[in-house]
Design a protein around this motif. Sequence first.
Motif, PDB file in Angstrom:
ATOM      1  N   TRP B  37     -17.788  32.745  13.364  1.00 18.93           N
ATOM      2  CA  TRP B  37     -16.674  32.782  14.183  1.00 18.93           C
ATOM      3  C   TRP B  37     -15.593  32.388  13.541  1.00 18.93           C
ATOM      4  CZ3 TRP B  37     -16.344  35.486  18.886  1.00 18.93           C
ATOM      5  CH2 TRP B  37     -17.441  35.856  19.520  1.00 18.93           C
ATOM      6  N   TYR B  38     -14.555  33.104  13.352  1.00 21.11           N
ATOM      7  CA  TYR B  38     -13.055  32.756  12.787  1.00 21.11           C
ATOM      8  C   TYR B  38     -11.871  32.449  13.684  1.00 21.11           C
ATOM      9  CZ  TYR B  38     -15.863  33.888   8.884  1.00 21.11           C
ATOM     10  OH  TYR B  38     -17.243  33.920   7.681  1.00 21.11           O
ATOM     11  N   GLN B  39     -11.284  31.354  13.539  1.00 22.86           N
ATOM     12  CA  GLN B  39      -9.860  31.268  14.395  1.00 22.86           C
ATOM     13  C   GLN B  39      -8.919  31.418  13.309  1.00 22.86           C
ATOM     14  OE1 GLN B  39      -8.383  27.029  14.402  1.00 22.86           O
ATOM     15  NE2 GLN B  39      -8.700  27.228  16.653  1.00 22.86           N
ATOM     16  N   GLN B  40      -7.812  32.347  13.881  1.00 26.32           N
ATOM     17  CA  GLN B  40      -6.595  32.567  13.243  1.00 26.32           C
ATOM     18  C   GLN B  40      -5.529  32.497  13.730  1.00 26.32           C
ATOM     19  OE1 GLN B  40      -6.205  36.825  11.716  1.00 26.32           O
ATOM     20  NE2 GLN B  40      -5.297  35.949   9.868  1.00 26.32           N
ATOM     21  N   HIS B  41      -4.555  31.686  13.334  1.00 30.10           N
ATOM     22  CA  HIS B  41      -3.165  31.304  14.004  1.00 30.10           C
ATOM     23  C   HIS B  41      -2.317  32.169  13.251  1.00 30.10           C
ATOM     24  CE1 HIS B  41      -4.859  27.279  15.036  1.00 30.10           C
ATOM     25  NE2 HIS B  41      -4.177  27.656  16.500  1.00 30.10           N
ATOM     26  N   PRO B  42      -1.015  32.647  14.019  1.00 34.78           N
ATOM     27  CA  PRO B  42      -0.219  33.805  13.586  1.00 34.78           C
ATOM     28  C   PRO B  42       0.250  33.164  12.166  1.00 34.78           C
ATOM     29  CG  PRO B  42       0.218  33.247  15.849  1.00 34.78           C
ATOM     30  CD  PRO B  42      -0.997  32.211  15.294  1.00 34.78           C
ATOM     31  N   GLY B  43       0.060  34.220  11.197  1.00 35.43           N
ATOM     32  CA  GLY B  43       0.640  33.963   9.970  1.00 35.43           C
ATOM     33  C   GLY B  43      -0.176  33.054   8.854  1.00 35.43           C
ATOM     34  N   GLU B  85      -4.914  28.058  21.151  1.00 40.41           N
ATOM     35  CA  GLU B  85      -4.661  29.357  21.279  1.00 40.41           C
ATOM     36  C   GLU B  85      -4.275  29.970  19.879  1.00 40.41           C
ATOM     37  OE1 GLU B  85      -1.685  30.270  24.569  1.00 40.41           O
ATOM     38  OE2 GLU B  85      -0.270  30.762  22.987  1.00 40.41           O
ATOM     39  N   ALA B  86      -5.139  31.074  19.765  1.00 33.97           N
ATOM     40  CA  ALA B  86      -5.271  31.960  18.590  1.00 33.97           C
ATOM     41  C   ALA B  86      -5.882  32.999  18.675  1.00 33.97           C
ATOM     42  CB  ALA B  86      -5.650  30.890  17.566  1.00 33.97           C
ATOM     43  N   ASP B  87      -6.174  33.756  17.687  1.00 34.03           N
ATOM     44  CA  ASP B  87      -6.961  34.789  17.598  1.00 34.03           C
ATOM     45  C   ASP B  87      -8.271  34.644  17.286  1.00 34.03           C
ATOM     46  OD1 ASP B  87      -4.375  37.120  16.540  1.00 34.03           O
ATOM     47  OD2 ASP B  87      -5.215  36.749  18.263  1.00 34.03           O
ATOM     48  N   TYR B  88      -9.404  34.819  17.651  1.00 32.36           N
ATOM     49  CA  TYR B  88     -10.972  34.836  17.363  1.00 32.36           C
ATOM     50  C   TYR B  88     -11.491  35.859  16.979  1.00 32.36           C
ATOM     51  CZ  TYR B  88      -9.983  30.125  19.001  1.00 32.36           C
ATOM     52  OH  TYR B  88      -9.388  28.819  18.974  1.00 32.36           O
ATOM     53  N   TYR B  89     -12.124  35.822  15.678  1.00 32.26           N
ATOM     54  CA  TYR B  89     -12.895  36.928  15.314  1.00 32.26           C
ATOM     55  C   TYR B  89     -14.452  36.672  15.057  1.00 32.26           C
ATOM     56  CZ  TYR B  89      -8.472  38.974  14.150  1.00 32.26           C
ATOM     57  OH  TYR B  89      -7.036  39.513  14.185  1.00 32.26           O
ATOM     58  N   CYS B  90     -15.273  37.631  15.358  1.00 37.04           N
ATOM     59  CA  CYS B  90     -16.748  37.160  15.021  1.00 37.04           C
ATOM     60  C   CYS B  90     -17.178  38.042  13.818  1.00 37.04           C
ATOM     61  CB  CYS B  90     -17.687  37.498  16.113  1.00 37.04           C
ATOM     62  SG  CYS B  90     -17.604  39.302  16.546  1.00 37.04           S
TER      63      CYS B  90
END
Lengths: 118, 110
Positions: B37-43, B85-90
């Motif tokens: 699992w990955y967390q991605q904040h904008p930019g 608060e961010a986007d999360y990807y598996c």
Amino acid sequence: EVQLVQSGAEVKKPGESLRISCKGSGYSFISYWISWVRQMPGKGLEWIGRVDPSDSYTNYSPSFQGHVTISADKSISTAYLQWNSLKASDTAIYFCARRQAAGTFQYWGQGTLVTVSS
Amino acid sequence: QSALTQPASVSGSPGQSITISCTGTSSDVGGHDYVSWYQQHPGKAPKLMIFDVSNRPSGVSNRFSGSKSGNTASLTISGLQAEDEADYYCSSYTGTSTVVFGGGTKLTVL
């Protein structure tokens, strides 16, 4: 400190060629595969493929096979992602990432924005 | 090789817990214990939060946990904080030296 430093943003025209780079430092470059990941504007992550820097063996996602080429030069600890003929749909941010274990990427480059527009 | 299925968005209030699901097939999620699992904040570049289904890298808060049942993996975040608060990807290894990501989930902390 492990670092992956990518080349800078590019603006190209459709049909042009391009190679972007990812230089690893702070670890043994040949010991870890490097993958490339695409993120189109406002969209999710897509795995493109990977290279084993020790022998330059590559694997590609079926979605990208034949459209891009991944390579590595272990003498300068650098991996590459290359296009021979860009399309507007290649506009995206491209990340390189170091494989830590099967399917796991612990270290990421800062991303390279590629813009393809006539 | 289809993308793994994640909900487009989830939300929760500070202090609450949320769970994000990631559904694949027996060829990826169900066939290997190599879900990340990955967390991605904008930019920003993605950040590894969970690997091998349920393991946390050093430095990741123990408020993040992962699990798997059959073809579905889950990420749970407890004690929600504004910074989550961010986007999360598996993602999952597919057994042919390839990797597939989920479509991503936008987490909103209300």
